[in-house]
Scaffold this active site. Sequence first.
Site, PDB file in Angstrom:
ATOM      1  N   ASP A  58      -7.621   7.491   4.537  1.00 37.15           N
ATOM      2  CA  ASP A  58      -8.403   8.341   3.673  1.00 37.15           C
ATOM      3  C   ASP A  58      -8.833   9.577   4.459  1.00 37.15           C
ATOM      4  O   ASP A  58      -9.540   9.479   5.451  1.00 37.15           O
ATOM      5  CB  ASP A  58      -9.624   7.549   3.197  1.00 37.15           C
ATOM      6  CG  ASP A  58     -10.403   8.327   2.171  1.00 37.15           C
ATOM      7  OD1 ASP A  58      -9.770   9.081   1.415  1.00 37.15           O
ATOM      8  OD2 ASP A  58     -11.626   8.191   2.138  1.00 37.15           O
ATOM      9  N   THR A  91      -9.159  14.392  -1.330  1.00 32.03           N
ATOM     10  CA  THR A  91      -9.811  14.959  -0.148  1.00 32.03           C
ATOM     11  C   THR A  91      -8.797  15.484   0.870  1.00 32.03           C
ATOM     12  O   THR A  91      -9.010  16.530   1.462  1.00 32.03           O
ATOM     13  CB  THR A  91     -10.696  13.905   0.534  1.00 32.03           C
ATOM     14  OG1 THR A  91      -9.898  12.759   0.778  1.00 32.03           O
ATOM     15  CG2 THR A  91     -11.849  13.520  -0.354  1.00 32.03           C
ATOM     16  N   THR A  92      -7.706  14.725   1.050  1.00 34.74           N
ATOM     17  CA  THR A  92      -6.701  15.172   2.016  1.00 34.74           C
ATOM     18  C   THR A  92      -6.041  16.441   1.497  1.00 34.74           C
ATOM     19  O   THR A  92      -5.853  17.408   2.244  1.00 34.74           O
ATOM     20  CB  THR A  92      -5.639  14.077   2.222  1.00 34.74           C
ATOM     21  OG1 THR A  92      -6.301  12.849   2.448  1.00 34.74           O
ATOM     22  CG2 THR A  92      -4.749  14.395   3.395  1.00 34.74           C
ATOM     23  N   ASP A 378     -13.664   4.209  -5.305  1.00 37.08           N
ATOM     24  CA  ASP A 378     -12.782   5.340  -5.615  1.00 37.08           C
ATOM     25  C   ASP A 378     -12.119   5.142  -6.975  1.00 37.08           C
ATOM     26  O   ASP A 378     -12.097   6.044  -7.808  1.00 37.08           O
ATOM     27  CB  ASP A 378     -11.690   5.479  -4.543  1.00 37.08           C
ATOM     28  CG  ASP A 378     -12.267   5.947  -3.216  1.00 37.08           C
ATOM     29  OD1 ASP A 378     -13.416   6.425  -3.212  1.00 37.08           O
ATOM     30  OD2 ASP A 378     -11.575   5.832  -2.199  1.00 37.08           O
TER      31      ASP A 378
HETATM   32  P1  ADP Z   1      -5.752  12.736  -1.364  1.00 41.70           P
HETATM   33  O1  ADP Z   1      -6.796  12.428  -0.364  1.00 41.70           O
HETATM   34  O2  ADP Z   1      -5.508  14.197  -1.465  1.00 41.70           O
HETATM   35  O3  ADP Z   1      -5.964  12.075  -2.676  1.00 41.70           O
HETATM   36  P2  ADP Z   1      -3.584  10.891  -1.071  1.00 41.70           P
HETATM   37  O4  ADP Z   1      -3.120  10.309   0.221  1.00 41.70           O
HETATM   38  O5  ADP Z   1      -4.278   9.992  -1.998  1.00 41.70           O
HETATM   39  O6  ADP Z   1      -4.423  12.165  -0.730  1.00 41.70           O
HETATM   40  O7  ADP Z   1      -2.294  11.495  -1.789  1.00 41.70           O
HETATM   41  C1  ADP Z   1      -2.366  12.085  -3.038  1.00 41.70           C
HETATM   42  C2  ADP Z   1      -1.031  12.670  -3.407  1.00 41.70           C
HETATM   43  O8  ADP Z   1      -0.013  11.676  -3.449  1.00 41.70           O
HETATM   44  C3  ADP Z   1      -1.077  13.291  -4.793  1.00 41.70           C
HETATM   45  O9  ADP Z   1      -0.478  14.550  -4.737  1.00 41.70           O
HETATM   46  C4  ADP Z   1      -0.243  12.335  -5.635  1.00 41.70           C
HETATM   47  O10 ADP Z   1       0.410  12.990  -6.705  1.00 41.70           O
HETATM   48  C5  ADP Z   1       0.739  11.820  -4.625  1.00 41.70           C
HETATM   49  N1  ADP Z   1       1.289  10.512  -5.009  1.00 41.70           N
HETATM   50  C6  ADP Z   1       0.616   9.355  -5.182  1.00 41.70           C
HETATM   51  N2  ADP Z   1       1.457   8.347  -5.537  1.00 41.70           N
HETATM   52  C7  ADP Z   1       2.706   8.889  -5.565  1.00 41.70           C
HETATM   53  C8  ADP Z   1       4.014   8.362  -5.846  1.00 41.70           C
HETATM   54  N3  ADP Z   1       4.209   7.088  -6.167  1.00 41.70           N
HETATM   55  N4  ADP Z   1       5.061   9.205  -5.786  1.00 41.70           N
HETATM   56  C9  ADP Z   1       4.881  10.504  -5.452  1.00 41.70           C
HETATM   57  N5  ADP Z   1       3.685  11.052  -5.163  1.00 41.70           N
HETATM   58  C10 ADP Z   1       2.615  10.275  -5.214  1.00 41.70           C
END
Ligand code: ADP
Length: 529
Positions: A58, A91-92, A378
């Site tokens: 996270d 957040t990322t 979350d």
């Molecule tokens: P954040 O802290 O920004 O939420 P995450 O590590 O949760 O970072 O990543 C979020 C990103 O991952 C989003 O852009 C989301 O669309 C993408 N994402 C999540 N699951 C998938 C998936 N199965 N295939 C492609 N992209 C994905």
Amino acid sequence: MAEDTILESTQRTSGREALRKNVQAAIALAGAVRSTLGPKGLDKLLVDDQGGTLVTNDGVTVLESARVEHPAAKMIISASSTQDRVARDGTTSTVVICAEMLRNAWQLVRQGVHPATIARGYSIAEKFALSSLDELAIEANSEQILSAVETSLAGKLDLAMEKHLANLSFDAGKLIVSDGRADPTRVKVIKQSGGSMLDSTLITGLALAKSRIHPEMKERGGPGSILLLDGGLERKQPKFETKLNITSTGMLDAFRKAESKALLAQIQNIVDIGCDLLVCKEGVDEEARQALSNLGILTYRRVEKKDLDLLSRVCGANLVPDAGRASKGDLGAFIRTREELRGGITHWILDAEDSGATLIARGSTDGVVDEVERCFADGLGVACQLLEEPLLLPGGGATQVALGRRLRRHAESVPGREQMAIEAWADALESIPRALAENAGFDGIDSLLKLTAAHSVEGDFMGLDLETGVPSGTISRGLLEPLKITRQAISGATEASISILRIDDVLWAQMDAQVPDEVQEQLQGFGAE
Ligand code: ADP
Ligand code: MG
């Protein structure tokens, strides 16, 4: 003279040099979390100075636990914390986009574009993107809300657990939604280590890991009235060392009699005001217990203050310090009370007008239970948002590419150097699909090109499939995320980058810069001019 003295132990960086250093810090910061982005992102092992460890992917957790001193970096971390607070997710992305905006801005500055012009261009881009987002968003049905909750948990736990927690979060959200509002604080979490994460369950109503003070006390259904005592029903212990000068056993007896009379009078008052269910913060004496039992008043004791506060909120009862002085107006109302065995522990469950729901978070160790609690919070945050505003955008980089294409068309109509800034802003957004692809082992630029081509043929909802690296339809895959998350990420990142662009003078307290070697390497070639 005064200024000189103050500045003696500080170092001053101004103009372009200040911007360069700030951009460097932003990039170093983003470098620390970029590899965690997306479901294929890696985990980070955080170690604190006591040697405590935490494995997480996270972004905000990583950043908040890093001791960052750099003022620009702090501004970005604060944007990421706001993102966490407002949207519970993204957040990322916020940090990665913001750093990329600054990196691109720096390239423009080197080409002779003034930071103020860039800031204006970025504002135009932000405004245009936010209104385009509203056009892109689709109205979510219930199945899609669940998919979006799953997407937000992607990569945090193993797949089975992500699905389980997504279901629990969504169910909890549905239980607490009323009049179009869903307040996540109405779900309580009880942490119970032992067993598997998958044993985590949701209970309708407010649950406490408590059983009534005596099994022979009759359980009662409800509805009824509840009294909350911010104390107990205990006889005062005579304090021998103090003034009470005990000269005979008779005196002690008299003292006890007086005390028990006082106790019984308190209980009489509880009966008189019509209390059916009594909850005390402190203990209840044997004598009082028997009286309460005979009178049919169901009693719980040694309930923590925070639970009493919750009970007070959900039942509309006052917390009274002294049972003898409680009045009818202090009572609250409950609908039903029961006890159930969950995971080998008796739980008291109370239904009231506003009693929400309770999660029993399970896991093999305390650390695992904490992780379950964090992920549930979350998921619940996202579920609540979507129950309030059921608008979704495509994930997997689709939204960023769709915005990028629109922005580049829009930029053509903007005269002046702001046009370049708008394009730079659009490029920065597209760092998301690039990072997602790279973290899944694909080439970032190739994947972005494929995605852009797919958008021009098949439309806005094509997102990266990270198993194959190929664009595919996000709706059929349920790869959807709340509008609110992206909206907040875009405005948070833009605002932070603009504030940093406007800084042209930094006063540093003298301190040793501690830039890790790998970051130094990354920054090479990013020299001052
Ligand atoms: P954040 O802290 O920004 O939420 P995450 O590590 O949760 O970072 O990543 C979020 C990103 O991952 C989003 O852009 C989301 O669309 C993408 N994402 C999540 N699951 C998938 C998936 N199965 N295939 C492609 N992209 C994905
Ligand atoms: Mg996320």
